[in-house]
Design a protein around this motif. Structure first.
Motif, PDB file in Angstrom:
ATOM      1  N   UNK A  22      37.074  54.792 -14.511  1.00 46.05           N
ATOM      2  CA  UNK A  22      36.266  56.000 -14.397  1.00 46.05           C
ATOM      3  C   UNK A  22      36.721  56.720 -13.134  1.00 46.05           C
ATOM      4  N   UNK A  23      36.903  58.031 -13.239  1.00 48.39           N
ATOM      5  CA  UNK A  23      37.387  58.832 -12.111  1.00 48.39           C
ATOM      6  C   UNK A  23      36.243  59.688 -11.588  1.00 48.39           C
ATOM      7  N   UNK A  24      35.878  59.433 -10.337  1.00 51.01           N
ATOM      8  CA  UNK A  24      34.760  60.126  -9.685  1.00 51.01           C
ATOM      9  C   UNK A  24      35.292  61.142  -8.688  1.00 51.01           C
ATOM     10  N   UNK A  25      34.955  62.416  -8.916  1.00 56.80           N
ATOM     11  CA  UNK A  25      35.213  63.458  -7.931  1.00 56.80           C
ATOM     12  C   UNK A  25      33.948  63.578  -7.082  1.00 56.80           C
ATOM     13  N   UNK A  26      34.090  63.451  -5.758  1.00 53.26           N
ATOM     14  CA  UNK A  26      32.889  63.388  -4.937  1.00 53.26           C
ATOM     15  C   UNK A  26      33.134  63.898  -3.530  1.00 53.26           C
ATOM     16  N   UNK A  60      29.557  44.876 -10.949  1.00 52.23           N
ATOM     17  CA  UNK A  60      28.570  44.852 -12.030  1.00 52.23           C
ATOM     18  C   UNK A  60      29.252  44.853 -13.389  1.00 52.23           C
ATOM     19  N   UNK A  61      30.347  45.609 -13.500  1.00 50.85           N
ATOM     20  CA  UNK A  61      31.052  45.748 -14.782  1.00 50.85           C
ATOM     21  C   UNK A  61      32.540  45.443 -14.593  1.00 50.85           C
ATOM     22  N   UNK A  62      32.887  44.147 -14.504  1.00 53.38           N
ATOM     23  CA  UNK A  62      34.293  43.759 -14.306  1.00 53.38           C
ATOM     24  C   UNK A  62      35.187  44.340 -15.401  1.00 53.38           C
ATOM     25  N   UNK A  63      36.374  44.754 -14.982  1.00 53.96           N
ATOM     26  CA  UNK A  63      37.316  45.305 -15.935  1.00 53.96           C
ATOM     27  C   UNK A  63      37.334  46.821 -15.960  1.00 53.96           C
ATOM     28  N   UNK A  64      36.415  47.462 -15.211  1.00 52.79           N
ATOM     29  CA  UNK A  64      36.390  48.919 -15.137  1.00 52.79           C
ATOM     30  C   UNK A  64      36.648  49.335 -13.691  1.00 52.79           C
ATOM     31  N   UNK A  65      37.746  50.004 -13.460  1.00 57.73           N
ATOM     32  CA  UNK A  65      38.131  50.451 -12.122  1.00 57.73           C
ATOM     33  C   UNK A  65      37.492  51.802 -11.806  1.00 57.73           C
ATOM     34  N   UNK A  66      37.030  51.967 -10.567  1.00 61.97           N
ATOM     35  CA  UNK A  66      36.511  53.258 -10.113  1.00 61.97           C
ATOM     36  C   UNK A  66      37.563  53.900  -9.208  1.00 61.97           C
TER      37      UNK A  66
END
Length: 353
Positions: free
Chosen positions: A50-54, A71-77
């Motif tokens: 997931x790509x967060x613009x902040x 919390x959710x292994x396998x999903x990169x921020x």
């Protein structure tokens, strides 16, 4: 030098594109609130990112990102951090170039979401937490965004350089000749926090105040996170604006800084978050948005960052001042949207930056 992008440019460029890629209606029925389900988690894991613009201070964003990944292994921020006014320009340039990179966007200038919603760039998504525990004024009626955080722009001083009895108590006090060459402040063309704070100060105090302040030989920095850092280093004795939570965190870590809540009222800033309709990882984006607004994440976020939450179940951290005990200036994102270009132009002329 690349020309700065205005809101008028955005509307023009969006019209030129025919909104082909951004076909969401300007007014849509509010979606039914959803919960985090195993199906959503599995779909998000398949996207893996997931790509967060902040505009959040990078350590804050990274801490949140790590908490989500645990919390959710396998999903990169992946965090793309910049000042909100710069992010606003970047997103417009990406849309014009048909680049679809942003999944979730958090801005410190709430007026951006007015523009993005008008342009059909936001995807409707409402969680049970947002529907049940966020007052209507802190969530879009069509489900396009919700207020993730609230913070203040305050005055502050370095306690090694200024005695408490000599510290400014108001914005008016900053005009005292004794503070000439000793003040630091952020820039509204870079920072959404400073844009919002400048709008509120101009509304309450007038441009005459800004003109007088500009003659105080002010150190000009970019981000709202910069004045607290300059203050703690002793590079300036007083800050005229900047994020109050930075001062609180520095003080709690033993740095010689002290916040001041001006008698005229402290400018108040909301940081909404929304999912972009062209998110390259739509399920991961929705999972992140849902997780970000749960009671647990909001409590963690507030405890860690010293900001404020509008989630009804979140409690203030013991020892910190409650926002209800502080005199505040009123927010007006629609007013900011109308005055943005005027603020940038007049501010640059006054402060010669």
């Amino acid at each position: 030098m690349r020309k700065a992008v205005t809101r008028r440019d955005i509307i023009k460029s969006t019209a030129a594109l025919g909104l082909t890629a951004f076909a969401a209606p300007l007014k849509a029925a509010s979606p039914e609130p959803v919960s985090i389900t195993p199906d959503l988690i599995e779909a998000a894991r398949k996207e893996a990112k997931v790509i967060l613009y902040s505009s959040m201070d990078l350590p804050v964003g990274e801490k949140l990102g790590k908490a989500f990944e645990e919390k959710y292994p396998g999903i990169e921020v992946q965090i793309e951090r910049s000042g909100s006014e710069r992010l606003f320009q970047r997103l417009n340039q990406e849309v014009a170039s048909n680049i679809r990179a942003a999944d979730v966007v958090n801005s410190s200038d709430a007026s951006h979401f007015i523009t993005w919603k008008k342009n059909g760039w936001l995807a409707p998504f409402v969680t049970q937490d947002i529907a049940q525990h966020f007052l209507p004024e802190y969530r879009d009626p069509d489900g396009m965004f919700a207020t993730t955080r609230i913070w203040l722009s305050s005055i502050a001083y370095n306690t090694n350089l200024v005695k408490p009895e000599d510290a400014p108590k108001s914005f008016a006090d900053l005009l005292d000749p004794k503070w000439a060459g000793k003040i630091v402040k952020g820039h509204p063309a870079y920072s959404g926090t400073i844009m919002t704070a400048t709008f509120q100060m101009v509304r309450e105090l007038g441009w005459d105040y800004m003109e007088k302040l500009s003659k105080q030989r002010v150190m000009q920095v970019q981000s709202s996170t910069d004045p607290p850092k300059k203050l703690s280093l002793g590079e300036r004795a007083v800050m005229a604006d900047g994020n109050e939570y930075g001062i609180v965190l520095l003080k709690e870590s033993g740095q010689p800084v002290e916040p001041v809540y001006p008698i005229e009222g402290a400018p108040t800033i909301s940081g909404p978050t929304g999912v972009f309709v062209t998110a390259p990882h739509p399920n991961a984006a929705r999972l992140f948005q849902a997780w970000l607004h749960t009671r647990e994440t909001q409590q963690f976020f507030i405890d860690f960052t010293a900001q404020y939450s509008v989630h009804a179940q979140v409690q203030a951290k013991p020892g910190r001042r409650k926002i209800s005990d502080i005199k505040l200036m009123k927010e007006d994102p629609a007013g900011v949207e109308k005055m943005t270009e005027e603020i940038k132009t007049r501010y640059a002329r006054l402060f010669k930056v």
